[in-house]
Design an enzyme around this catalytic site. Sequence first.
Site, short mmCIF file in Angstrom:
data_model
loop_
_atom_site.label_atom_id
_atom_site.label_comp_id
_atom_site.label_asym_id
_atom_site.label_seq_id
_atom_site.Cartn_x
_atom_site.Cartn_y
_atom_site.Cartn_z
N GLY A 1 0.85 -1.20 0.00
CA GLY A 1 0.00 0.00 0.00
C GLY A 1 0.88 1.24 0.00
N GLY B 1 -0.33 5.41 -1.35
CA GLY B 1 -1.29 6.33 -0.74
C GLY B 1 -0.55 7.52 -0.13
N ASP C 1 1.65 -1.94 -4.42
CA ASP C 1 0.30 -1.39 -4.29
C ASP C 1 -0.55 -1.97 -5.39
OD1 ASP C 1 -1.97 0.57 -4.17
OD2 ASP C 1 -0.62 1.60 -2.79
N ILE C 2 -1.87 -1.83 -5.24
CA ILE C 2 -2.78 -2.25 -6.30
C ILE C 2 -2.88 -1.13 -7.34
CG2 ILE C 2 -4.91 -1.37 -5.21
CD1 ILE C 2 -6.19 -4.10 -5.86
N ARG C 3 -2.53 0.11 -6.89
CA ARG C 3 -2.60 1.29 -7.78
C ARG C 3 -1.21 1.70 -8.25
NH1 ARG C 3 -5.10 5.39 -3.59
NH2 ARG C 3 -3.64 4.26 -2.29
N ASP D 1 -2.28 -7.09 -4.73
CA ASP D 1 -3.53 -6.93 -3.98
C ASP D 1 -3.33 -7.68 -2.67
OD1 ASP D 1 -6.03 -7.10 -2.87
OD2 ASP D 1 -7.00 -7.95 -4.64
N TYR E 1 -14.53 1.56 9.79
CA TYR E 1 -13.08 1.80 9.82
C TYR E 1 -12.56 1.69 11.25
CZ TYR E 1 -8.78 4.66 9.41
OH TYR E 1 -7.49 5.14 9.46
N LYS F 1 -10.08 -1.07 12.85
CA LYS F 1 -8.79 -0.69 13.45
C LYS F 1 -8.69 -1.23 14.89
CE LYS F 1 -6.60 1.44 10.18
NZ LYS F 1 -5.39 0.83 9.60
N ILE G 1 -3.51 13.29 9.20
CA ILE G 1 -2.15 13.60 8.75
C ILE G 1 -2.20 14.61 7.61
CG2 ILE G 1 -0.04 12.64 7.76
CD1 ILE G 1 -0.39 10.33 9.62
C1 AKB Z 1 -9.44 9.39 8.48
O1 AKB Z 1 -9.84 10.56 8.58
O2 AKB Z 1 -10.17 8.42 8.20
C2 AKB Z 1 -7.97 9.12 8.75
C3 AKB Z 1 -7.73 8.76 10.18
C4 AKB Z 1 -7.79 9.78 11.23
O3 AKB Z 1 -7.47 7.63 10.46
N1 AKB Z 1 -7.19 10.26 8.39
#
Ligand code: AKB
Length: 316
Positions: A9, A12, A35-37, A52, A142, A146, A172
């Site tokens: 990856g 990105g 990466d896949i891209r 992938d 997400y 995580k 970030i």
């Molecule tokens: C998001 O906004 O999804 C990311 C994060 C804070 O993990 N930048």
Amino acid sequence: MEERIIIIGSNGQIGTELAIALRAKFGGKQVITSDIRDPQIPDSSGPFETIDVLDKQSLRLLFTKYRPTQVYLLAAMLSATGEKYPRQAWDLNINGLLNVLDLSLEYNVNKVFWPSSIAVFGPHSATVNTPQYAIMDPNTVYGISKLAGERICEYYHGRYGLDVRSIRYPGIISWKAAPGGGTTDYAIHIFHEALKNNTYSCFLSADTALPMLYMDDAIRGTLALMDAPADALHIRSSYNLTGISFTPAMLADEIGKILPGFTMTYEENDPRQAIADTWPDSVDDTEARKDWGWEPQFTLADITSDMITNLNKIHN
Ligand code: AKB
């Protein structure tokens, strides 16, 4: 010992800059990007493989070909895109991680890096200076992936001795490569729009405080964690980490100091607002400071001026 490092990856926002930093440190050929891209910034100084992370057979061939000593797994679907494609987000974020952890064990990889996020926190977590150990009830796919990933990383370390290391990245901010599908991305879009049109329509409300980090600090911190002696690291889920916290209104003020007349409007009812509302305003990164000497360098004023200086070169 000569390192062979695979970044999965790598194309990105973070991978692009991590690859540059790792190649500067270890030599171009020692760092295999994948990466896949296609790459956002083409770099012929080292090998690139199209991969992938969900295709375990191809991933195995990659491990066989390069026999990595370190692996960085950055392939993931972020918060906002994840809410559009929850099943795919879960699949990529969890099965991608499991594939990499299993192959890292099988191929005796020395160290693995995997990023977590402030998204592991949720509506019942403390919002100010959120501690390392807090209530965690994420309600985005997400964040849930995580949090599950953190538990799995700690499990692989405890059960199998895999040296896996992780940071809970805040938003970030960077200018080299485009971000993709996050809730904190407004803090990057704002600079591009400010330089093009001197105005920005923000999808978060004026007073939504979020923890943020400049890319230079993020890369420095990631390499410091990976360089730390294994026995100094007592957190094997993921370390809280932050640079500074600010709101869209504070960032707009700072931009206005450099670009007079800059204006900001605020959209209502963007789905990303509901995500941001469940995330911390600020996090406590004492453990990272204690264990491996973390200290951010960039203030809001530093970030603003560095972003504008560098993007100006690109826009003009
Ligand atoms: C998001 O906004 O999804 C990311 C994060 C804070 O993990 N930048």
